[in-house]
Design a protein around this motif. Structure first.
Motif, PDB file in Angstrom:
ATOM      1  N   GLY A  21       0.792  -1.218   0.000  1.00 43.90           N
ATOM      2  CA  GLY A  21       0.000   0.000   0.000  1.00 43.90           C
ATOM      3  C   GLY A  21       0.822   1.264   0.000  1.00 43.90           C
ATOM      4  O   GLY A  21       0.405   2.290   0.546  1.00 43.90           O
ATOM      5  N   GLY A  22       2.003   1.209  -0.622  1.00 45.73           N
ATOM      6  CA  GLY A  22       2.861   2.388  -0.691  1.00 45.73           C
ATOM      7  C   GLY A  22       3.702   2.634   0.536  1.00 45.73           C
ATOM      8  O   GLY A  22       4.349   3.679   0.649  1.00 45.73           O
ATOM      9  N   GLU A  23       3.731   1.698   1.479  1.00 43.81           N
ATOM     10  CA  GLU A  23       4.519   1.861   2.697  1.00 43.81           C
ATOM     11  C   GLU A  23       5.444   0.656   2.895  1.00 43.81           C
ATOM     12  O   GLU A  23       5.106  -0.477   2.528  1.00 43.81           O
ATOM     13  CB  GLU A  23       3.603   1.999   3.924  1.00 43.81           C
ATOM     14  N   TRP A  24       6.615   0.928   3.481  1.00 46.24           N
ATOM     15  CA  TRP A  24       7.557  -0.133   3.835  1.00 46.24           C
ATOM     16  C   TRP A  24       7.266  -0.544   5.270  1.00 46.24           C
ATOM     17  O   TRP A  24       7.490   0.218   6.207  1.00 46.24           O
ATOM     18  CB  TRP A  24       8.995   0.358   3.684  1.00 46.24           C
ATOM     19  N   VAL A  25       6.724  -1.752   5.435  1.00 48.52           N
ATOM     20  CA  VAL A  25       6.212  -2.174   6.748  1.00 48.52           C
ATOM     21  C   VAL A  25       6.820  -3.510   7.146  1.00 48.52           C
ATOM     22  O   VAL A  25       7.141  -4.354   6.312  1.00 48.52           O
ATOM     23  CB  VAL A  25       4.675  -2.276   6.732  1.00 48.52           C
ATOM     24  N   LEU A 183      11.002  -0.155  -4.976  1.00 48.50           N
ATOM     25  CA  LEU A 183      11.514   1.123  -4.472  1.00 48.50           C
ATOM     26  C   LEU A 183      11.604   2.149  -5.601  1.00 48.50           C
ATOM     27  O   LEU A 183      11.194   3.305  -5.426  1.00 48.50           O
ATOM     28  CB  LEU A 183      12.881   0.924  -3.833  1.00 48.50           C
ATOM     29  N   ALA A 184      12.117   1.733  -6.753  1.00 50.86           N
ATOM     30  CA  ALA A 184      12.216   2.654  -7.888  1.00 50.86           C
ATOM     31  C   ALA A 184      10.836   3.129  -8.319  1.00 50.86           C
ATOM     32  O   ALA A 184      10.650   4.305  -8.665  1.00 50.86           O
ATOM     33  CB  ALA A 184      12.936   1.976  -9.053  1.00 50.86           C
ATOM     34  N   ALA A 185       9.851   2.242  -8.298  1.00 50.95           N
ATOM     35  CA  ALA A 185       8.485   2.630  -8.668  1.00 50.95           C
ATOM     36  C   ALA A 185       7.928   3.666  -7.704  1.00 50.95           C
ATOM     37  O   ALA A 185       7.263   4.633  -8.118  1.00 50.95           O
ATOM     38  CB  ALA A 185       7.588   1.397  -8.706  1.00 50.95           C
ATOM     39  N   SER A 186       8.196   3.495  -6.429  1.00 50.01           N
ATOM     40  CA  SER A 186       7.717   4.469  -5.445  1.00 50.01           C
ATOM     41  C   SER A 186       8.385   5.821  -5.650  1.00 50.01           C
ATOM     42  O   SER A 186       7.765   6.874  -5.448  1.00 50.01           O
ATOM     43  CB  SER A 186       7.974   3.956  -4.026  1.00 50.01           C
ATOM     44  N   PRO A 191       1.216   5.022  -7.855  1.00 46.53           N
ATOM     45  CA  PRO A 191       0.233   5.184  -6.778  1.00 46.53           C
ATOM     46  C   PRO A 191       0.324   4.059  -5.753  1.00 46.53           C
ATOM     47  O   PRO A 191       0.617   2.910  -6.118  1.00 46.53           O
ATOM     48  CB  PRO A 191      -1.111   5.162  -7.510  1.00 46.53           C
ATOM     49  N   PRO A 192       0.102   4.354  -4.469  1.00 44.78           N
ATOM     50  CA  PRO A 192       0.136   3.318  -3.429  1.00 44.78           C
ATOM     51  C   PRO A 192      -0.815   2.171  -3.757  1.00 44.78           C
ATOM     52  O   PRO A 192      -1.951   2.404  -4.165  1.00 44.78           O
ATOM     53  CB  PRO A 192      -0.312   4.073  -2.175  1.00 44.78           C
ATOM     54  N   GLY A 193      -0.307   0.967  -3.600  1.00 43.68           N
ATOM     55  CA  GLY A 193      -1.119  -0.212  -3.868  1.00 43.68           C
ATOM     56  C   GLY A 193      -0.939  -0.783  -5.253  1.00 43.68           C
ATOM     57  O   GLY A 193      -1.361  -1.919  -5.509  1.00 43.68           O
TER      58      GLY A 193
END
Length: 446
Positions: A21-25, A183-186, A191-193
């Motif tokens: 979802g766009g976050e590193w968790v 990471l490159a995509a972010s 968009p997140p997800g």
């Protein structure tokens, strides 16, 4: 949430998390796994061992993506091309990363990376231009260990081109490249997800994706056991399954061929053997040579392959499987032309290496059965078969593995319109066909 540090490639802190979802968790359970360089067993990263809970969270994120930006074809193409430009700019770092992940040499890693990026660029135009390929939804991807960056930028990338969001389960032995792509995509504004990466074992993460009924489609690249598990689950989940059988690339040698062409064929076969991951699209496992020129072709192949260095495999069990296949081919009548003692390395216990092997399987009448019964091609093993008619070729390459593969053709004298491959281009190796932007659509999981 991990702050965006703007670093070129993932740091240790990034590798230790999932991308959801766009976050590193961090995963739900605090378990970790050491990733080692197959060439020398040095630890390159520590990644999380995730669970079904993390998979479900990633699928929910993929389904909840903002449809506005991602559903707009023009904006999506802009983002995809920006990602490829970003990866192209990171070539030196990605080459080094791929070396550490696969054990490839720097030269072969660079060649594989350039071919992979060429495939991805071709997919943007080839797939996006087809109205029947445009769809939305969440797609699951279970990748194999062979050439993770190539897999991430073939089947996964093609799914993104179609407008779907993805949940990617990298191989436990090769998770670094998919994380780098995420990471490159972010960094370029995906968009997140749209891209979610969940790391872990096949027993946990892979099985959760294969068994989920919440996905809109599932892509599985793996060993026969994983593929069989996915096929058994499809009737229960109702999720359309797409698979790509490994090891389908071959060279076909026709009778009217000169010595210069034979030398070029053998040299390219050796390159395909060095990039020995049969799970990726660039390796080559079989040479079908017309019986009239077989002695010359075998002599050239033995000369070229004989100087190829032993190739690292990511674990001792995989090396045992690869060597067992060579032994089965020999027991069935195959003749080993090249092969050296296995160089055990006590100091680098994970650096299990396998010498290159050339096995002459004889005529097509017996070779077809030997190829099918020997199992999945693994490691730097080249099988040579002899043919005299198109019926021989039809028999040799009737299986699904070859319908999903690529054939280079050498020499003159016969038309090749009866050979059913995804693409046929005279004298171009799998690496070269990718670089000119032509490829079998099966490589994209379509």
């Amino acid at each position: 949430m991990l702050a965006d540090t703007g670093t070129a490639l993932p740091t240790d802190d990034v590798y230790s998390r999932n991308y959801i979802g766009g976050e590193w968790v961090f995963p739900a359970a605090p378990y970790e796994f050491e990733i080692r360089n197959p060439a020398d067993s040095t630890i390159t990263a520590v990644v999380p061992l995730s669970s079904r809970n993390d998979v479900n969270r990633a699928i929910a994120a993929a389904q909840a993506i903002d449809k506005g930006e991602w559903a707009d074809p023009e904006r999506r193409v802009q983002l995809l091309m920006a990602l490829l430009d970003r990866l192209n700019a990171l070539e030196p770092e990605l080459v080094k990363l791929q070396c550490g992940e696969t054990g490839l040499s720097a030269e072969d890693s660079a060649a594989a990376l350039r071919a992979t990026l060429a495939v991805a660029r071709a997919l943007v135009f080839e797939v996006e231009g087809r109205a029947d390929c445009r769809q939305q939804g969440a797609s699951g991807h279970v990748l194999s260990w062979g050439l993770p960056l190539a897999e991430m930028l073939t089947s996964v990338f093609a799914t993104l081109v179609r407008g779907m969001s993805v949940v990617v389960k990298p191989s436990l032995r090769g998770p670094l490249s998919p994380v780098a792509v995420a990471l490159a995509a972010s960094q370029v504004g995906f968009p997140p997800g749209s891209i979610n990466v969940v790391q872990g074992t096949g027993v946990d993460v892979g099985a959760a994706l294969i068994g989920s009924s919440l996905l809109d489609e599932l892509h599985v690249h793996g060993n026969p056991g994983t593929l069989a598990q996915a096929r058994r689950a499809e009737p229960r989940t109702g999720v359309p399954l797409r698979t790509l059988s490994a090891g389908g690339n071959v060279a076909i040698i026709y009778p009217e061929i000169d010595d210069r062409q034979i030398s070029a064929m053998a040299a390219k076969a050796a390159v395909g053997l060095r990039i020995h991951s049969t799970g990726g699209p660039f390796g080559q496992t079989t040479v079908a040579v017309h019986d009239s020129v077989a002695p010359r072709a075998l002599e050239a192949l033995v000369s070229e392959v004989g100087v190829v260095s032993p190739a690292p495999l990511p674990s001792e069990p995989l090396r045992r499987v690869a060597m067992s296949r060579v032994q089965r081919l020999g027991a069935d009548g195959g003749r080993t032309m090249v092969g050296r003692p296995i160089p055990d390395d006590i100091e680098h216990r994970m650096g299990w290496r396998m010498p290159p092997v050339v096995t002459d399987l004889g005529n097509a009448a017996t070779a077809a059965g030997r190829l099918n019964s020997a199992g999945e091609p693994l490691g730097p093993v080249l099988t040579v078969v002899r043919w005299t008619s198109h019926d021989d070729l039809d028999q040799l390459f009737a299986g699904q593995r070859y319908r999903a593969g690529y054939a280079s053709t050498w020499g003159e004298g016969f038309a090749d319109d009866r050979i059913t491959f995804g693409a046929v281009a005279r004298s171009l190796s799998p690496l070269e066909i990718a670089c000119v932007g032509t490829l079998p659509l099966a490589w994209a999981g379509l």
